[in-house]
Design a protein around this motif. Structure first.
Motif, PDB file in Angstrom:
ATOM      1  N   LEU A 101       0.831  -1.205   0.000  1.00 34.37           N
ATOM      2  CA  LEU A 101       0.000   0.000   0.000  1.00 34.37           C
ATOM      3  C   LEU A 101       0.864   1.254   0.000  1.00 34.37           C
ATOM      4  O   LEU A 101       0.652   2.169  -0.802  1.00 34.37           O
ATOM      5  CB  LEU A 101      -0.925  -0.019   1.228  1.00 34.37           C
ATOM      6  CG  LEU A 101      -1.956   1.097   1.308  1.00 34.37           C
ATOM      7  CD1 LEU A 101      -2.892   1.032   0.112  1.00 34.37           C
ATOM      8  CD2 LEU A 101      -2.771   1.007   2.598  1.00 34.37           C
ATOM      9  N   THR A 103       4.012   1.529  -0.866  1.00 39.03           N
ATOM     10  CA  THR A 103       4.758   1.606  -2.124  1.00 39.03           C
ATOM     11  C   THR A 103       3.879   2.156  -3.241  1.00 39.03           C
ATOM     12  O   THR A 103       4.293   2.995  -4.034  1.00 39.03           O
ATOM     13  CB  THR A 103       5.262   0.204  -2.538  1.00 39.03           C
ATOM     14  OG1 THR A 103       5.926  -0.368  -1.429  1.00 39.03           O
ATOM     15  CG2 THR A 103       6.201   0.293  -3.706  1.00 39.03           C
ATOM     16  N   ALA A 104       2.655   1.657  -3.284  1.00 34.24           N
ATOM     17  CA  ALA A 104       1.778   2.064  -4.372  1.00 34.24           C
ATOM     18  C   ALA A 104       1.341   3.515  -4.229  1.00 34.24           C
ATOM     19  O   ALA A 104       1.150   4.214  -5.221  1.00 34.24           O
ATOM     20  CB  ALA A 104       0.554   1.147  -4.417  1.00 34.24           C
ATOM     21  N   VAL A 105       1.176   3.968  -2.988  1.00 32.49           N
ATOM     22  CA  VAL A 105       0.555   5.267  -2.765  1.00 32.49           C
ATOM     23  C   VAL A 105       1.570   6.403  -2.659  1.00 32.49           C
ATOM     24  O   VAL A 105       1.287   7.531  -3.065  1.00 32.49           O
ATOM     25  CB  VAL A 105      -0.339   5.213  -1.501  1.00 32.49           C
ATOM     26  CG1 VAL A 105      -0.816   6.580  -1.127  1.00 32.49           C
ATOM     27  CG2 VAL A 105      -1.517   4.284  -1.750  1.00 32.49           C
TER      28      VAL A 105
END
Lengths: 283, 372, 277
Positions: A101, A103-105
């Motif tokens: 999460l 990393t993605a955000v």
């Protein structure tokens, strides 16, 4: 008893904010229909010449290129984001979930400049990829990635990825895992269960994600400006050049208005596409 | 007219809550049609019905969470219709308890007293009393999420009672509890209610809960109050086919009205004749089709000359009793349930046995047939 | 039966490994630029080269001492503080109003306030620039702040709205039945329970405002320049890794803030990718 206490108190500030946006949009709309007076910051009288100019091949080509880059970016982002969103929603390992999460955000909050600058270092002629390729003797001369559509799209996919992951993950998290289990119990393999159950149910999220990615890419400025370096033009970079290099604000305004119209047309089409899909997703 | 006065209990004590022709509409749908109800002071009244029958709407109207489209509500003689919920002095226990998650148990219970500006010392004392009443004296410092479902339930009850409400409203308070806990909480609630003598309105869809706890029950369906009466009246003398079918299990036997004589009527069931009360047959002439409603526990096996003949289909073992399912061509649905005590039933009436069935004269209720 | 089961299990295994490999590749794609930036930030030489020949902290020193960055940082803090706080008040109030009430023009107002999600930032920036020119105002802090409020408002609204949706409406009814007037119920029950949502909304708004670039490029002047604008101008003039050093600080601070937010607020719930139980 007053059924709507605080209504005025809570809505008035919002009305003021909405008026501010509306005023800004109205200002653009008004300028778009005014003539450009070279050498002056003030516009001339009413004129449709700005919209006529949009039909010139030079500008029409920028429009086509912008739409092409946006579509390409949106679909590549979808393909890259889907597995990540799926892993994020389905993993039961809490630490891994948090890691995915964050990393993605995180890139979402870094801003376009930092992210684009990073890609310049990766893609540049003396940058990371070319150094490795040349160090390994795979190429003689640097592979040109800066100032190309390829480079711009790679960086734009990176920029658009977080929002796509969030939208897909939101859609996927609403799909009960039991549907897939039911499909498996009925004899579908895991791949088939995914293709026949989960993927169709996540289509509303896919359409929402692709249309949002389209809008975001359309809005991107730093990436095409810095990586495209003037050789890959998008509407955003053109608007900036017109505004700050030639002070042709009326034409910049006309371009912006046309851009908004285009974005809304794409979003409306996506909404039409999503309508029958929502019925599948409803449960 | 009905021979059971709907407000027999309230005639003997002052009126706690009075509902006068209250109507509520949501858009085009009418959730409550002109409800009339008098609840005596200290009475335990249950609103019973399936989901969507209007019972929760009526509760929300009494609490003041909804505004009625017509009619008046009185609490202890004063008109409440225009009073906002925070001035009604009504305690509410919600289905999910609605405990404030950011406050300790003691703060939750003391909330209503703080809103009333009760002095701090008195708040502490009354909160302690209320927690003792629900056997949670040691739990004041806990947060609601640290408590079990049953404990949260008690806190919700204490919070509603500590303000000394004129009326206590309970909205399906036991639906989230498992079966064993539900039973003991029912007994406990009943005891507390008796002890405090607070007028209580209890909403449930569970007929056995309603029968076991209530002084009186108002059975509702489709936004209407169908019947008001004591649990025994509701169970034994339903005035309405809906009430008969909703409260307890029932066998339905198509029959024909033969003649009426005063309070009683004779109904022809096949070759047999059955005496029933006439009160439920208003407006019917001899020869009219009627449905006879007979409880499974009122059915019994006759030696040979019962009013019904059938073949035993199967047995359903229920612990304290056995339901024998008998195929009876003359019955609605082709099947009749006979409830007999003990485990010897399968031996005495094995599957496939031809049996004759009967029931006592006072155990059947007849209604106009709704079948065409 | 048994013989068929085993190959199927192996197939599932392979699928799982392949799936996670793909995810690992994607994560690598996301992280790669950050790693490369970090390496080049410690590179001693002024030209971007890989691998670096020698290491140094000089670019970090330069990032901290370059005047435009310091000014941009300060300007950014001022603008962010005002913009995110105003957006919080406006957005939280309006999110409450859309959740609870129906009123005339609700849909139109909602559409207008969420439109910055789809209207390009360069358009909004250009709009405010032209608007300022029309009323003959200069490019002051107020202009930048108003522009940023409009841009970050949708994020605050969404964050607070999601929290309100997850809030049990019966808690307020319970408070009312216990004698709390609407204002009191709002203050003692609703507001305390909304604090995580309000805080995360404010945090999102602050981070987005601080990093906003495109619209800021249009509405800022030399005196009101924000950090991203200063960074963009720097890249146009210099090619040394100072910006890489600054980017590293950026990435570390942002990832740190988000990790904290995740720890205390549950980012997944705020972003609606996982459900409150």
């Amino acid at each position: 008893m007053n059924k709507r206490p605080f209504l005025a108190l809570f809505v008035t500030p919002a009305v003021l904010a909405a008026l501010a946006s509306a005023a800004a949009l109205a200002a653009i709309l008004q300028y778009a229909f005014r003539a450009y007076v070279p050498g002056s910051l003030d516009p001339g009288g009413f004129s449709l010449s700005n919209f006529e100019a949009l039909l010139r091949p030079l500008y029409a080509q920028v429009f086509v290129q912008t739409v092409w880059i946006c579509l390409l970016t949106a679909f590549i982002t979808l393909v890259v984001a889907y597995p990540l969103a799926f892993a994020l929603v389905r993993t039961r390992n809490v630490a891994l979930k948090s890691f995915l999460l964050i990393t993605a955000v995180t890139p979402l909050f870094l801003g376009e400049v930092v992210r684009t600058y990073s890609w310049i270092i990766v893609l540049g002629n003396t940058g990371f990829i070319n150094s490795i390729l040349m160090g390994l003797g795979l190429v003689e001369r640097p592979v040109q990635m800066m100032f190309t559509t390829f480079g711009v799209v790679v960086a734009l996919v990176h920029v658009t990825l977080p929002v796509m992951v969030i939208m897909l993950a939101a859609a996927l998290s609403h799909i009960d895992v039991d549907y897939e289990k039911a499909a498996t119990s009925l004899g579908a393999g895991p791949v088939k269960a995914f293709l026949t159950v989960t993927l169709p149910l996540s289509m509303p999220g896919v359409v929402a994600g692709v249309s949002t990615a389209f809008a975001w890419t359309f809005s991107a400025f730093a990436t095409p400006q810095m990586i495209g370096g003037g050789r890959v033009s998008m509407i955003s970079t053109l608007v900036y050049q017109l505004g700050f290099a030639s002070f042709n604000f009326p034409f910049a305004a006309a371009l912006s208005i046309t851009g908004i119209a285009l974005t809304f047309a794409v979003l409306a089409m996506a909404k039409q596409a999503i309508r029958p899909l929502e019925k599948i997703g409803a449960h | 007219m009905s021979s059971i006065p709907p407000d027999v209990a309230s005639q003997t004590r002052p009126v706690g809550v009075q509902i006068d022709g209250v109507t509520k509409r949501f858009g085009d749908a009418t959730a409550l049609h002109e409800a009339w109800l008098k609840i005596g002071q200290g009475e335990f009244m249950t609103l019973l019905g399936p989901s969507g029958c209007g019972k929760t709407t009526l509760l929300n109207l009494i609490a003041g969470f909804l505004e009625a489209d017509g009619g008046e509500i009185f609490v202890s003689g004063s008109l409440m219709t225009e009073t906002p919920p925070y001035d009604r002095e009504i305690g509410v226990v919600f289905q999910n308890y609605a405990l404030f998650p950011h406050m300790s148990v003691a703060k939750n219970v003391g909330y209503g007293l703080r809103m009333r500006g009760v002095p701090k010392r008195e708040i502490e004392q009354r909160v302690a009393e209320a927690l003792a009443l629900v056997k949670l004296a040691a739990f004041g410092d806990r947060k609601p999420r640290q408590l079990s479902g049953g404990q949260q339930q008690r806190v919700a009850l204490a919070r509603a009672l500590v303000i000394r409400p004129k009326v206590l409203l309970l909205d399906e308070p036991f639906s989230a509890l498992d079966k064993n806990l539900r039973g003991s909480m029912q007994v406990e609630l009943k005891e507390i209610q008796r002890k405090l003598g607070v007028t209580t309105i209890f909403v449930t869809h569970d007929q056995s809960e309603a029968l076991s706890m209530s002084d009186r029950i108002a059975v509702m369906s489709d936004g209407r109050i169908r019947q008001v009466g004591t649990p025994d009246e509701i169970y034994r003398r339903p005035l309405d086919p809906f009430v008969a079918a909703f409260v307890g299990d029932v066998n339905v036997l198509p029959a024909r009205l033969e003649r009426r004589l005063g309070d009683m009527a004779t109904v022809a069931l096949g070759e047999g004749r059955v005496q029933v009360r006439a009160e439920t047959l208003d407006g019917l002439v001899p020869g009219a089709a009627v449905d006879l409603f007979v409880r499974p526990d009122a059915m019994r096996f006759a030696d040979a000359d019962g009013v019904l003949a059938g073949t035993v289909a199967t047995h359903v073992y229920q612990g304290s009793h056995v339901d024998v399912l008998v195929d009876v061509p003359a019955a609605r649905g082709g099947r009749v349930t006979v409830r007999v005590p003990g485990h010897e039933a399968p031996g005495r009436w094995p599957a496939g046995a031809h049996v004759s069935l009967d029931f006592a004269a006072g155990d059947a209720v007849a209604f106009a047939s709704d079948a065409k | 039966m048994r013989r068929r089961l085993i190959p199927a299990r192996i197939g599932e295994r392979i699928l799982k490994v392949a799936g996670w490999s793909v995810v690992a590749l994607i994560v690598a794609f996301i992280i790669l630029p950050a790693v490369v930036v970090a390496i080049s930030a410690f590179n001693d030489r002024a030209i971007l080269t890989f691998p670096p020949q020698s290491w140094s902290l000089r670019w970090f020193r330069r990032a901290f001492t370059y005047r435009d960055f310091a000014v941009g940082f300060q300007n950014g803090l001022i603008i962010t503080a005002f913009a995110s706080s105003i957006a919080l008040v406006v957005g939280a109030g309006f999110a409450f109003a859309i959740d609870r009430y129906s009123f005339r023009g609700k849909r139109a107002l909602e559409a207008m306030l969420t439109s910055p999600l789809v209207i390009p930032h360069f358009t909004i920036g250009l709009g405010f620039l032209i608007l300022a020119a029309q009323v003959h105002a200069t490019r002051t802090f107020a202009l930048v702040i108003v522009c940023h409020v409009v841009l970050v408002l949708p994020f605050v609204m969404r964050s607070v709205y999601v929290s309100l949706r997850n809030l049990d409406g019966r808690l307020e009814l319970a408070a009312a039945s216990l004698g709390a007037r609407p204002g009191m119920a709002l203050w003692t029950v609703t507001l305390p329970l909304l604090i995580p949502g309000l805080f995360s909304g404010w945090l999102f708004a602050a981070i987005l405002s601080f990093n906003e670039f495109t619209a800021s490029l249009f509405v800022t002047a030399q005196a009101t320049q924000t950090l991203p604008v200063a960074m963009y101008n720097y890249v146009r003039e210099y090619a040394d890794p100072t910006l890489a050093a600054l980017s590293v600080i950026y990435i570390v601070v942002t990832a740190g803030l988000l990790t904290l937010a995740n720890q205390f607020l549950g980012l997944g719930k705020v972003l609606n990718v996982e459900h409150a139980r």
